[in-house]
Design an enzyme around this catalytic site. Structure first.
Site, PDB file in Angstrom:
ATOM      1  N   SER A 251       0.784  -1.158  -0.332  1.00  0.00           N
ATOM      2  CA  SER A 251       0.176  -0.495  -0.037  1.00  0.00           C
ATOM      3  C   SER A 251       0.548   1.710  -0.340  1.00  0.00           C
ATOM      4  CB  SER A 251      -1.333  -0.119   1.620  1.00  0.00           C
ATOM      5  OG  SER A 251       0.152   0.035   2.841  1.00  0.00           O
ATOM      6  N   LYS A 252       0.731   2.419   0.206  1.00  0.00           N
ATOM      7  CA  LYS A 252       0.982   3.933   0.190  1.00  0.00           C
ATOM      8  C   LYS A 252       1.866   3.857   0.716  1.00  0.00           C
ATOM      9  CE  LYS A 252      -1.185   5.533  -3.421  1.00  0.00           C
ATOM     10  NZ  LYS A 252      -1.097   4.376  -4.266  1.00  0.00           N
ATOM     11  N   ARG A 253       1.705   3.702   1.875  1.00  0.00           N
ATOM     12  CA  ARG A 253       3.043   3.803   3.282  1.00  0.00           C
ATOM     13  C   ARG A 253       4.474   2.630   3.212  1.00  0.00           C
ATOM     14  NH1 ARG A 253       2.127  -0.696   6.562  1.00  0.00           N
ATOM     15  NH2 ARG A 253      -0.037  -1.828   6.020  1.00  0.00           N
ATOM     16  N   GLY A 255       5.630   2.952   0.017  1.00  0.00           N
ATOM     17  CA  GLY A 255       5.911   3.657  -0.794  1.00  0.00           C
ATOM     18  C   GLY A 255       5.590   3.187  -2.638  1.00  0.00           C
TER      19      GLY A 255
END
Length: 509
Positions: A251-253, A255
């Site tokens: 996911s986004k976290r 990167g």
RNA sequence: GUCCCCAUCGUCCAGAGGCCCAGGACGUGGCCCUUUCAAGGCCAAAACACGGGUUCGAAUCCCGUUGGGGACGCCA
């Protein structure tokens, strides 16, 4: 004839996990002379947009995953957008309704929620309780006429086993006891996922359904649908998911997660493709005779070796480090002209190049040897040669590394001597620069690191960077370019030495 | 909670009963090269989750445990 498909829903950017699914489908089709179909699953009107559809198509093309049939290219089994196939779903839903395979359900979401809670509390798998199962069609019609808007549920035969041979996992068995009567048509009459997929895959004559493991529990539902509709189910293969380093879904976290992001950051498509192919699969098993060079392979070779049966069973973790290594490899392998064209946007974004001209592109190409091989991404090429375009002694002097160099014994003498030597020098090339450095050595008695490190700082403003033999001529060539070349103004070496000496405040010995 | 899937170095893979005191790649550490930072070359450390079976013999087969993931929606 093998027919495979990739069926994204246009609700955002193409995720690398889905790109990998698309890639495996593509590899299988291309290795076996099959057909690769692109279908857009946009039945969720709330979240689907044409913009993300366009973005996904763009990313797939960028990756080189072209399709034989799809919304833009057409084909014999279109249309290829589910939103344009609504009449087909309606027709098959009616067929199921009249065959008693499906029924109208008027249950409220309140009631459904309560049932679900009760199941969970009792330790049972949550599933539809079947309140409307016994409703006759006449009763249902009466309620519809009265203004109620039912969903259509598929009547799941209870107490039977549904089994299928998964191409990557082997035999998988589900008991229908854990599957409740599921919705196939929503109250606004749009089809539900499982139903639309089955109708489409059947009508599009898809022979192999290759998708993420998150769909494995949908498979028994879909097989039941195939049977009720009188279609022969295709082969199934479920790919394990791609996770982040912490074993949670990427996911986004973690990167960058979308193909677009990797593109923007300066990765080459062949690197991303090659890397993605290696998560969950190895080309080696297919050609054991070639122990060497079994990881860095072009997409066609990957397709040649690809075997769906050889795909791994366990989840893979996305490793940005290995991707970076591959990207470095592919940058070294790429033609300079192409690399320059790809890297141009980073130079313009930084103001290093203001206009694309032949002279600017030639100059950019000439800069490449200083960066390629030592950076991971195209964007870093621009950063690596930043010193050519930006020279500000005052700013450099704020850097601890630069200050550290100047504190070395004799460094100031080198700065002063270099300024003097260069003051009388003409345009520097590799040889004349070396000669000048030689004279500075004689005058100051400094040599090796003690000589070149200060020279580097003076000429580039930085404590590290490409070889001076390359950097100095590059600066000089840039300084000679006219403003009309589209290249930002480059400060020449003589000027740099003078400015730097002044900033440091050294006096000639 | 229930069902399904999975389990080899930190990571991605090789390994389809003896070829394995487990091989490759990324990363990591060291050395070399070198006027810097990188890059590059060489070397090294690093794993069969655990417990039972089956077998002359198991990383490879079976069962269980543990751990991880997925699904259970009028989302796809």
């Amino acid at each position: 004839m093998m027919r495979v498909r990739f069926a994204p829903s246009p609700t955002g950017q193409l995720h690398v996990g889905n790109a990998r699914t698309a890639l495996f489908n593509w590899l299988l089709a291309h290795g076996r002379d099959g057909t690769f179909i692109l279908r857009i699953e946009d039945t969720d009107a709330e979240r689907s947009t044409r913009e993300s559809e366009a973005g996904i198509l763009d990313d797939l093309r960028w990756l080189g995953l072209d399709w034989d049939e799809g919304p833009d290219v057409g084909g014999q089994h279109g249309p290829y957008r589910q939103s344009e196939r609504l009449h087909l779903y309606a027709s098959y839903a009616n067929e199921l309704l009249s065959g008693q395979h499906a029924y109208s359900c008027f249950c409220t979401s309140t009631r459904l929620d309560a049932d679900r809670q009760a199941d969970l509390a009792a330790g049972r798998p949550p599933r539809y309780h079947g309140h409307c199962r016994g409703l006759s069609r006449a009763e249902a019609q009466a309620r519809i006429d009265a203004g109620e808007r039912p969903v259509v549920r598929f009547r799941v035969p209870q107490g039977i086993e549904v089994r299928f041979r998964d191409l990557v996992r082997g035999e998988v068995i589900f008991n229908t006891d854990v599957i409740g009567d599921f919705v196939i048509v929503r109250s606004d009459s749009r089809p539900q996922y499982n139903f639309a997929v089955v109708v489409d895959d059947a009508l599009m004559e898809v022979s192999h359904v290759i998708r993420g493991e998150d769909h494995i529990s949908n498979t028994p539902r879909q097989i039941l649908l195939y049977r009720a509709l009188g279609f022969a189910p295709p082969e199934f293969a479920h790919l394990s998911l791609v996770m982040g380093p912490d074993h949670t879904p990427l996911s986004k976290r973690h990167g960058a997660t979308s193909v677009t992001e990797f593109r923007v950051r300066g990765y080459l498509p062949e690197a991303l493709v090659n890397y993605l192919a290696l998560i969950g699969w190895s080309p080696r098993g297919a050609a054991p005779e070639q122990a060497e060079q079994d990881e860095l392979l072009p997409i066609d070779e990957l397709a040649r070796r690809f075997r769906i049966e050889a795909v791994g069973h366990s989840a893979g973790i996305f490793d940005p480090e290995k991707l970076a290594w591959m990207n470095r490899h592919y940058m070294k392998a790429a033609a300079p002209s192409r690399l320059a064209a790809e890297a141009l946007r980073y130079f313009t974004a930084r103001g290093f190049i203001t206009r694309r001209t032949d002279a600017a592109m030639d100059y950019l190409v000439s800069l490449l040897p200083m960066a390629v091989g030592s950076v991971d991404r195209l964007e870093e090429i621009a950063d690596r040669v930043r010193f050519v375009f930006q020279f500000d002694p005052a700013a450099s002097l704020a850097s601890p590394e630069v200050l550290g160099v100047l504190e070395e014994p004799g460094a100031h003498d080198v700065v002063a001597a270099l300024a003097e030597e260069l003051a009388s020098a003409g345009r520097l090339d590799r040889e004349t620069f070396r000669a000048a450095a030689g004279r500075v050595r004689e005058r100051t008695g400094q040599k090796g690191r003690a000589l070149f490190h200060p020279i580097r700082v003076v000429l580039t403003g930085e404590a590290g960077g490409p070889e001076l033999d390359l950097a100095v001529p590059a600066i000089e060539r840039g300084a000679e370019l006219p403003a009309s070349s589209g290249v930002a103004r480059v400060t020449g070496c003589r000027e740099r030495a003078r400015l730097f000496a002044a900033a440091v405040g050294v006096r000639s010995a």
